[in-house]
Design a protein around this motif. Structure first.
Motif, PDB file in Angstrom:
ATOM      1  N   LEU A 124     -41.823   9.071  58.297  1.00  0.00           N
ATOM      2  CA  LEU A 124     -41.954   8.053  57.244  1.00  0.00           C
ATOM      3  C   LEU A 124     -41.100   6.823  57.563  1.00  0.00           C
ATOM      4  O   LEU A 124     -41.463   5.700  57.214  1.00  0.00           O
ATOM      5  N   SER A 152     -47.978   6.061  46.070  1.00  0.00           N
ATOM      6  CA  SER A 152     -47.185   5.447  47.135  1.00  0.00           C
ATOM      7  C   SER A 152     -47.144   3.949  46.893  1.00  0.00           C
ATOM      8  O   SER A 152     -48.095   3.369  46.344  1.00  0.00           O
ATOM      9  N   GLU A 167     -40.745  15.049  58.507  1.00  0.00           N
ATOM     10  CA  GLU A 167     -41.544  14.156  57.667  1.00  0.00           C
ATOM     11  C   GLU A 167     -40.767  12.877  57.359  1.00  0.00           C
ATOM     12  O   GLU A 167     -41.313  11.775  57.401  1.00  0.00           O
ATOM     13  N   LYS A 168     -39.490  13.029  57.039  1.00  0.00           N
ATOM     14  CA  LYS A 168     -38.661  11.863  56.744  1.00  0.00           C
ATOM     15  C   LYS A 168     -38.610  10.914  57.943  1.00  0.00           C
ATOM     16  O   LYS A 168     -38.745   9.700  57.804  1.00  0.00           O
ATOM     17  N   ILE A 190     -51.295   7.672  54.153  1.00  0.00           N
ATOM     18  CA  ILE A 190     -50.011   8.378  54.283  1.00  0.00           C
ATOM     19  C   ILE A 190     -49.718   9.169  53.018  1.00  0.00           C
ATOM     20  O   ILE A 190     -49.257  10.313  53.075  1.00  0.00           O
ATOM     21  N   TYR A 199     -39.678  17.432  51.204  1.00  0.00           N
ATOM     22  CA  TYR A 199     -39.910  16.747  52.474  1.00  0.00           C
ATOM     23  C   TYR A 199     -38.997  17.326  53.551  1.00  0.00           C
ATOM     24  O   TYR A 199     -37.792  17.475  53.353  1.00  0.00           O
TER      25      TYR A 199
END
Length: 424
Positions: free
Chosen positions: A170, A57, A166-167, A48, A162
């Motif tokens: 995630l 990450s 994308e948020k 990711i 972002y």
């Protein structure tokens, strides 16, 4: 115009590849040997992180008893220093700036660290800048309605912006991590408490089944609506900047349909996942009042008549669960009624150790071949409906929770009767 379409195609392709990656990770989690969970989590952080262009990450766990947080997993890109050893048992008072966002179920996002206020030793800038962070996003991890930690992504080499899509994806990844880490915790508990092995294995099996349902949702029900919504709204904005022309009506209707479909789906998932979290069981449940409240909440067409038997029993349990149970059965009876004069009956018979309830309609009926399938999550007998396919699975889950059974009798074009039992 070609340039615009090219950019649009790139966005759609990116979304497809991102969702395919999540599906792949989710499938591996479901089928994983729990002894290799740590390895899989670290690998997924790398996958990711690389996909969204992050340089680091990580996963943090909150401990609200100690008022601290610690870094439990970390992946770093080449040339990026690891911080996991420096980020153990950090007082939460140093993280007020993003803890508040997480408590509200929101992502904490800093697009450009250099623009943050620079005063105060414990200020956000003076915490992030020494780590070389230029951009940061931290997604909350929520388990059974409680905040337990977060998964974060640092951009060190360059500023990263972002998008909302994308948020959202995630957030899906964060939920997957909660599920797989929960599986790991339960496996460790099994090893520690052998005397409770049977009970815990049953719980683990149930969670595996739910994870499989979740993977199906990610790969099938969410994928198409998300792409349709993004694509159609983008085209609509680009092609109808000044006025709305007739040629735009059809795609607009399609957008609205997909929005409705996604809304039903998300609400259904939330209801399904909330059932086990409704723990207030020691309540008096007056079914007479509950059904009347349900009938006030739902839209009943003029051609539908609903008859409710008087003096329904008083039970002990959770009002929300019984409300959900009857609401889904009644809405189902209304939705699939094609008669000019639709009739729905609700009642019960008293047995020695249980009550047997029924919801009867004179609607379109159901083929016998589908009797077992309709109670499975995301199962729909028609693809054109905006229904989520979750309603009857919610009903079965609630009935099962109360150690009851549910079944149906149905004849096509004559009607359907759903029966279920609840112990006294």
């Amino acid at each position: 115009m070609n340039t615009q379409k090219s950019e649009k195609d790139k966005i759609i392709d990116y979304q497809l590849r991102f969702q395919d990656l999540l599906i792949s990770i989710s499938t591996k989690y479901i089928n994983a040997d729990l002894s290799k969970i740590d390895e899989l989590i670290e690998k997924s952080l790398k996958q990711i992180g690389e996909f969204v262009g992050a340089d680091r990450s990580y996963i943090f766990t909150y401990d609200f008893n100690k008022n601290t947080t610690k870094n439990t997993y970390e992946w770093c890109n080449k040339g990026i220093e690891a911080e996991i050893e420096n980020l153990q048992e950090i007082p939460l008072e140093h993280l007020d700036f993003w803890l508040n966002s997480h408590k509200n179920g929101e992502a904490f996002y800093v697009e450009d660290v250099s623009l943050l206020p620079k005063e105060g030793k414990l200020g956000l800038y003076n915490i992030l800048q020494p780590q070389g962070i230029k951009s940061l996003i931290a997604i909350p991890k929520i388990k059974n309605g409680e905040l337990i930690g977060f998964v974060g992504f640092d951009s060190v080499k360059q500023i990263h912006k972002y998008t909302e899509n994308e948020k959202n994806i995630l957030f899906v990844f964060a939920n997957m991590l909660v599920n797989v880490i929960q599986r790991k915790e339960q496996e460790e508990l099994i090893k520690q408490q052998k005397e409770k092995k049977e009970e815990l294995l049953k719980s683990l099996s149930l969670q595996n089944e739910q994870l499989n349902d979740y993977a199906q949702m990610v790969s099938h029900d969410l994928k198409a609506p998300l792409i349709n919504i993004h694509t159609l709204i983008t085209w609509f904005k680009e092609d109808n900047k000044i006025i709305l022309e007739k040629s735009s009506i059809a795609p607009l209707n399609e957008v609205l349909f997909n929005v409705e479909k996604l809304d039903y789906l998300i609400n259904g998932i939330l209801d399904y996942s909330t059932i086990d979290n409704q723990n207030s069981e020691n309540q008096t449940v007056n079914l007479n009042s509950i059904i009347q409240e349900v009938l006030k909440l739902i839209l009943i067409p003029e051609h539908i008549t609903i008859k409710v038997q008087e003096n329904l029993p008083i039970l002990r349990g959770n009002n929300w669960k019984f409300s959900q149970l009857f609401q889904n059965l009644i809405q189902n009876a209304i939705k699939y009624n094609n008669k000019p004069n639709g009739n729905i009956e609700i009642g019960f018979t008293e047995k020695e150790n249980q009550y047997q309830f029924f919801v009867k309609d004179n609607g379109i009926g159901i083929k016998a071949a589908y009797f077992d399938q309709i109670f499975k999550v995301f199962t729909k007998l028609e693809s054109t409906s905006s229904s989520s396919g979750i309603g009857l699975s919610i009903v079965k889950k609630i009935v099962t929770f109360y150690n009851g059974k549910i079944w149906l009798e149905s004849e096509e074009e004559v009607g359907t009767t759903f029966y279920f039992t609840i112990s006294k």
